[in-house]
Motif scaffolding. Structure first.
Motif, PDB file in Angstrom:
ATOM      1  N   LEU A  74     -86.336 -63.528  72.876  1.00 21.01           N
ATOM      2  CA  LEU A  74     -86.456 -63.102  74.273  1.00 21.01           C
ATOM      3  C   LEU A  74     -87.814 -62.444  74.527  1.00 21.01           C
ATOM      4  CD1 LEU A  74     -82.870 -61.684  74.915  1.00 21.01           C
ATOM      5  CD2 LEU A  74     -83.843 -63.786  75.846  1.00 21.01           C
ATOM      6  N   VAL A  75     -88.300 -61.681  73.546  1.00 20.67           N
ATOM      7  CA  VAL A  75     -89.631 -61.055  73.693  1.00 20.67           C
ATOM      8  C   VAL A  75     -90.677 -62.165  73.811  1.00 20.67           C
ATOM      9  CG1 VAL A  75     -91.397 -59.633  72.555  1.00 20.67           C
ATOM     10  CG2 VAL A  75     -89.003 -58.917  72.504  1.00 20.67           C
ATOM     11  N   ALA A  76     -90.528 -63.180  72.952  1.00 20.15           N
ATOM     12  CA  ALA A  76     -91.478 -64.301  72.994  1.00 20.15           C
ATOM     13  C   ALA A  76     -91.388 -65.048  74.330  1.00 20.15           C
ATOM     14  CB  ALA A  76     -91.208 -65.250  71.828  1.00 20.15           C
ATOM     15  N   MET A  77     -90.189 -65.055  74.925  1.00 21.68           N
ATOM     16  CA  MET A  77     -90.020 -65.730  76.224  1.00 21.68           C
ATOM     17  C   MET A  77     -90.574 -64.901  77.379  1.00 21.68           C
ATOM     18  SD  MET A  77     -86.141 -67.162  75.777  1.00 21.68           S
ATOM     19  CE  MET A  77     -85.945 -68.002  77.332  1.00 21.68           C
ATOM     20  N   GLY A  78     -90.801 -63.602  77.111  1.00 24.21           N
ATOM     21  CA  GLY A  78     -91.392 -62.765  78.158  1.00 24.21           C
ATOM     22  C   GLY A  78     -90.489 -61.678  78.713  1.00 24.21           C
ATOM     23  N   ILE A  79     -89.531 -61.227  77.903  1.00 23.02           N
ATOM     24  CA  ILE A  79     -88.676 -60.120  78.359  1.00 23.02           C
ATOM     25  C   ILE A  79     -88.957 -58.894  77.485  1.00 23.02           C
ATOM     26  CG2 ILE A  79     -86.293 -59.313  78.664  1.00 23.02           C
ATOM     27  CD1 ILE A  79     -85.454 -62.180  79.171  1.00 23.02           C
ATOM     28  N   ALA A  80     -89.231 -57.766  78.110  1.00 24.37           N
ATOM     29  CA  ALA A  80     -89.439 -56.516  77.363  1.00 24.37           C
ATOM     30  C   ALA A  80     -88.442 -55.478  77.852  1.00 24.37           C
ATOM     31  CB  ALA A  80     -90.862 -56.011  77.564  1.00 24.37           C
ATOM     32  N   TYR A  81     -88.008 -54.641  76.934  1.00 20.26           N
ATOM     33  CA  TYR A  81     -86.960 -53.665  77.243  1.00 20.26           C
ATOM     34  C   TYR A  81     -87.367 -52.287  76.745  1.00 20.26           C
ATOM     35  CZ  TYR A  81     -82.391 -51.376  76.329  1.00 20.26           C
ATOM     36  OH  TYR A  81     -81.334 -50.500  76.247  1.00 20.26           O
ATOM     37  N   VAL A  82     -87.263 -51.296  77.622  1.00 21.22           N
ATOM     38  CA  VAL A  82     -87.508 -49.906  77.218  1.00 21.22           C
ATOM     39  C   VAL A  82     -86.211 -49.150  77.444  1.00 21.22           C
ATOM     40  CG1 VAL A  82     -88.847 -47.807  77.646  1.00 21.22           C
ATOM     41  CG2 VAL A  82     -89.941 -50.056  77.904  1.00 21.22           C
ATOM     42  N   ASP A  83     -85.580 -48.715  76.361  1.00 18.56           N
ATOM     43  CA  ASP A  83     -84.279 -48.067  76.555  1.00 18.56           C
ATOM     44  C   ASP A  83     -84.456 -46.588  76.894  1.00 18.56           C
ATOM     45  OD1 ASP A  83     -84.430 -46.501  74.296  1.00 18.56           O
ATOM     46  OD2 ASP A  83     -82.687 -47.395  73.318  1.00 18.56           O
ATOM     47  N   GLU A  84     -83.349 -45.930  77.224  1.00 25.30           N
ATOM     48  CA  GLU A  84     -83.494 -44.564  77.748  1.00 25.30           C
ATOM     49  C   GLU A  84     -83.945 -43.573  76.680  1.00 25.30           C
ATOM     50  OE1 GLU A  84     -79.768 -43.359  79.562  1.00 25.30           O
ATOM     51  OE2 GLU A  84     -78.646 -44.496  78.075  1.00 25.30           O
ATOM     52  N   LYS A  85     -83.871 -43.980  75.429  1.00 24.66           N
ATOM     53  CA  LYS A  85     -84.322 -43.060  74.362  1.00 24.66           C
ATOM     54  C   LYS A  85     -85.831 -43.177  74.126  1.00 24.66           C
ATOM     55  CE  LYS A  85     -79.928 -43.180  71.937  1.00 24.66           C
ATOM     56  NZ  LYS A  85     -79.437 -44.578  72.009  1.00 24.66           N
ATOM     57  N   ARG A  86     -86.492 -44.114  74.807  1.00 23.02           N
ATOM     58  CA  ARG A  86     -87.950 -44.276  74.705  1.00 23.02           C
ATOM     59  C   ARG A  86     -88.393 -44.364  73.257  1.00 23.02           C
ATOM     60  NH1 ARG A  86     -88.438 -39.162  78.706  1.00 23.02           N
ATOM     61  NH2 ARG A  86     -87.370 -40.186  80.396  1.00 23.02           N
ATOM     62  N   LEU A  87     -87.838 -45.291  72.535  1.00 17.99           N
ATOM     63  CA  LEU A  87     -88.118 -45.350  71.103  1.00 17.99           C
ATOM     64  C   LEU A  87     -89.578 -45.714  70.844  1.00 17.99           C
ATOM     65  CD1 LEU A  87     -84.844 -47.070  69.908  1.00 17.99           C
ATOM     66  CD2 LEU A  87     -85.455 -44.660  69.758  1.00 17.99           C
ATOM     67  N   ILE A  88     -90.227 -44.822  70.141  1.00 22.29           N
ATOM     68  CA  ILE A  88     -91.602 -45.063  69.720  1.00 22.29           C
ATOM     69  C   ILE A  88     -91.671 -44.736  68.231  1.00 22.29           C
ATOM     70  CG2 ILE A  88     -92.745 -44.634  71.933  1.00 22.29           C
ATOM     71  CD1 ILE A  88     -93.142 -41.734  70.829  1.00 22.29           C
TER      72      ILE A  88
END
Ligand SMILES: Nc1ncnc2c1ncn2[C@@H]1O[C@H](COP(=O)(O)OP(=O)(O)OP(=O)(O)O)[C@@H](O)[C@H]1O
Ligand SMILES: [Mg+2]
Length: 239
Positions: A79-93
């Motif tokens: 999905l990332v390769a298809m162009g979908i990015a997700y930022v969850d509420e925990k802001r994982l870094i």
């Protein structure tokens, strides 16, 4: 404002956490270039909707389509390769890595020239100047607001077509909420469609093209930014 072309569509989607129903016939669509907001009470299925879209919550019924193609059951990597990015509420870094390296990791999944990655890094720094000031610093030392900026910046580095954000204003001071909302609005100039979950309805009403009010795992109403505000004031319009 967004175009008429649909980039994302959920049709009668159902999903559960064990025996608990999280999505119970969820249907909505997002147009290419739009900013769409999911709002609603705790447990309404807002986060579950984002998780289902990015493959983290298995869908038992219905279909999720991205650019017209069914994506149920697709791996997150794909999905990332298809162009979908997700930022969850925990802001994982990655807290022990530098701000710069966290951002560069965002570009890892795509094939792009070094110059392209550099240009994207400049865009992130233009959106969030504080990240440039702190670029050599370890990410764990950033404030909550800066971590949110970094998480959004890292998602931008994957050059998504669709950005999913879970509650970007969570625990941010009002001035930072304004800054983050402004940056999300600017992402549109870079061809990014955004679907965000938000508790701060007033803040999101300034940037959203449309909103969906969720309750019990389904969409109860669809409306304009002004309607979003009226729902949050208690006079919800049911479509
Ligand atoms: N990890 C989990 N295990 C079991 N049930 C869950 C889990 N996460 C969410 N749920 C349940 O799924 C339903 C939808 O939850 P979801 O997290 O999507 O709510 P939400 O709208 O994001 O709420 P909030 O505003 O509190 O974040 C709720 O009934 C919730 O209790
Ligand atoms: Mg949630």
């Amino acid at each position: 404002m967004g175009s008429e072309v649909t980039i994302l569509e959920l049709e009668d989607v159902r999903a559960k956490y064990g025996l608990v129903s999280a999505l119970d016939g969820m249907s909505f669509a997002v147009g290419r270039g739009e900013i769409a907001a999911l709002i609603g009470p705790h447990g309404a299925g807002k986060s579950a909707a984002l998780k289902a879209i990015c493959g983290l919550l298995p869908v038992s019924h219905g279909e999720i389509r991205f650019n017209g193609k069914a994506i149920n059951g697709t791996s997150m990597e794909r999905l990332v390769a298809m162009g979908i990015a997700y930022v969850d509420e925990k802001r994982l870094i990655f807290p022990s890595m530098s701000v710069d390296d966290n951002l560069l990791l965002g570009a890892y999944c795509r094939r792009r020239s070094t110059a392209g990655v550099k240009a994207d890094l400049s865009t992130v720094f233009a959106l969030f100047p504080v990240l440039e000031e702190r670029s050599g610093q370890t990410a764990g030392t950033l404030s909550g607001g800066e971590k949110q900026m970094l998480a959004i910046g890292r998602a931008f580095m994957s050059r998504p077509r669709l950005l999913l954000l879970d509650c970007p204003s969570l625990r941010l001071a009002p001035i930072l909420v304004k800054k983050v909302m402004g940056a999300i609005s600017e992402l549109r100039q870079h061809g990014i469609t955004t679907l965000l979950v938000e508790q701060n309805v007033k803040a999101v009403s300034h940037i959203a093209d449309r909103g969906y009010f969720l309750e019990k795992g389904r969409v109860m109403a669809t409306g304009s930014p002004a309607e979003l505000l009226s729902w949050s004031n208690g006079s919800r319009l049911v479509s």
